[in-house]
Structures are given as structure tokens and as C-alpha cells.
Design an enzyme around this catalytic site. Structure first.
Site, PDB file in Angstrom:
ATOM      1  N   ASP A  69       0.869  -1.171   0.000  1.00  0.00           N
ATOM      2  CA  ASP A  69       0.000   0.000   0.000  1.00  0.00           C
ATOM      3  C   ASP A  69       0.901   1.214   0.000  1.00  0.00           C
ATOM      4  O   ASP A  69       1.949   1.228   0.658  1.00  0.00           O
ATOM      5  CB  ASP A  69      -0.936   0.013   1.207  1.00  0.00           C
ATOM      6  CG  ASP A  69      -2.152   0.904   0.959  1.00  0.00           C
ATOM      7  OD1 ASP A  69      -2.661   0.918  -0.183  1.00  0.00           O
ATOM      8  OD2 ASP A  69      -2.607   1.585   1.889  1.00  0.00           O
ATOM      9  N   TYR A 154       0.081   9.189  -9.189  1.00  0.00           N
ATOM     10  CA  TYR A 154       0.580  10.557  -9.022  1.00  0.00           C
ATOM     11  C   TYR A 154       1.940  10.775  -9.684  1.00  0.00           C
ATOM     12  O   TYR A 154       2.521  11.867  -9.555  1.00  0.00           O
ATOM     13  CB  TYR A 154       0.682  10.896  -7.530  1.00  0.00           C
ATOM     14  CG  TYR A 154      -0.637  10.931  -6.805  1.00  0.00           C
ATOM     15  CD1 TYR A 154      -1.412  12.087  -6.778  1.00  0.00           C
ATOM     16  CD2 TYR A 154      -1.125   9.804  -6.153  1.00  0.00           C
ATOM     17  CE1 TYR A 154      -2.632  12.125  -6.110  1.00  0.00           C
ATOM     18  CE2 TYR A 154      -2.336   9.824  -5.485  1.00  0.00           C
ATOM     19  CZ  TYR A 154      -3.091  10.985  -5.465  1.00  0.00           C
ATOM     20  OH  TYR A 154      -4.298  11.025  -4.807  1.00  0.00           O
TER      21      TYR A 154
END
Length: 203
Positions: A69, A154
Site C-alpha cells: 500500500d 501521481y
């Protein structure tokens, strides 16, 4: 060592496999079993979410599973989006919407105010309940606008301190993996896995 991929994100799966195969000559990475539903990533930390995903796939496959994660932590936003990075613009939003929301939040800030870091936690969970965790981070800043066609998430707006002229999306895969949060976490994980005894390696 045979590891089942927990991630359903094809871009992330490619990165994980590439770094681990370079770090561990004897590792075999197999795809996430087909037909598995989504797992609720409702942990309050990156560590919790990585474990949730790995335990879910490990239980379904009956083999050791690897999951990660990742969060983007922006200093000026108090560490946001952080653990909610994938759902920053809402549960039904996508990477483009996440980027747009982030750039809007930072639109009046100068470069010194746009400091950020990527952080990844990666884990392997074994069928007997054991787990191995490692993490990695990379410092940088958020660009004023997206640049580059590579990477995902991102990457088009993150400029690492170690590659200050290009975003992650402008780096080659090898360049990115050599300095990225995920690459660092995976190499740390590989070192820990290699310290396990042979019985542990077989899961």
C-alpha cells in the site's frame, strides 16, 4: 520462493515483479487468482491495508501472497492524501481526478511549499499466519502541472529530489525503480525474506 500477487493494478504488479526478480534470483511471482472480488482497504495505515490485501489473497490462494500500500504525503496538506491516496477524489474517482484535486489544493503554493514524499509498505503473508513487512520512502515535491507519459497514479506530478529535473512519469522504469519508494520497500523486503530459513521460504 513462490509468491502470489495481491494487487489487481497491472502497473503496480509489473513494478513489484521487476524489482523482486532483480533482488531475488529464486523468486517466482504468479498473478492474482482470477475471480477474486475487491477487498475493502479500510485500514487506517498503509501497514494495515497491505496486510488486509495480502491476507485476503493468501487465504484464497493457499500460498504466500505479496501486497503493498502506498501513500503520497504532502506536507502543506498535513500529510494528505496519505493512506487515502487512491481514493483522494472519492471512491469512484480515478487517477486523473486525484491529480486534479491535488493540483487545485496546491495551486497558490510556491515550490518550497510543495514538499511531499511517497511512502510504501510491502508485506508477504504466509498460510501459517506469519508475515514479513518492509517500507520505503522517497522525498520530493509536487510539480505545477503533470508531465510525462510513463508511470501511473501521481507519478506525472511527483519530482524526486534524486531526479530533480523530471517527474516520475518522465523517468524510465529502471530509473524510477532505482530510487522509488516501492523499489526501496521491495529491496528491503527481499533482504528480510532471504534471511528466512528454507522451510519458511517454502511457505
Amino acid at each position: 520462493m513462490r509468491l502470489v500477487m495481491a494487487s489487481a493494478n497491472p502497473h503496480k504488479a509489473v513494478e513489484i515483479a521487476a524489482v523482486l526478480r532483480e533482488a531475488m534470483a529464486d523468486v517466482e511471482i504468479v498473478p492474482r487468482p482470477p475471480g477474486l472480488g475487491d477487498v475493502a482497504e479500510d485500514g487506517e495505515t498503509l501497514e494495515a491495508n497491505a496486510l488486509i490485501k495480502a491476507r485476503f489473497v493468501c487465504a484464497a490462494a493457499g500460498e504466500p501472497a505479496i501486497a503493498d500500500d502506498t501513500g503520497l504525503e504532502v506536507d502543506a496538506l498535513g500529510g494528505v492524501p496519505g493512506v487515502h491516496s487512491a481514493r483522494y477524489a472519492g471512491p469512484e474517482q480515478d487517477a486523473a481526478a486525484n491529480l486534479a484535486k491535488l493540483l487545485t489544493a496546491l495551486q497558490d503554493m510556491l515550490p518550497p511549499q510543495r514538499r511531499a514524499r511517497f511512502r510504501t509498505v510491502v508485506t508477504v503473508v504466509f498460510p501459517d499466519g506469519r508475515d514479513v513487512l518492509a517500507d520505503g520512502a522517497v522525498e520530493g515535491c509536487i510539480a505545477a502541472a503533470p508531465r510525462g507519459d510513463g508511470g501511473f497514479g501521481y507519478d506525472p506530478v511527483f519530482v524526486a529530489d534524486e531526479a530533480p529535473l523530471r517527474t516520475f512519469a518522465e523517468l524510465t522504469s529502471d530509473e524510477k525503480n532505482s530510487i522509488s519508494h516501492r523499489g526501496r520497500a521491495l529491496r528491503a523486503l527481499a533482504a528480510k525474506l532471504q534471511q528466512l530459513n528454507p522451510a519458511a521460504n517454502r511457505g
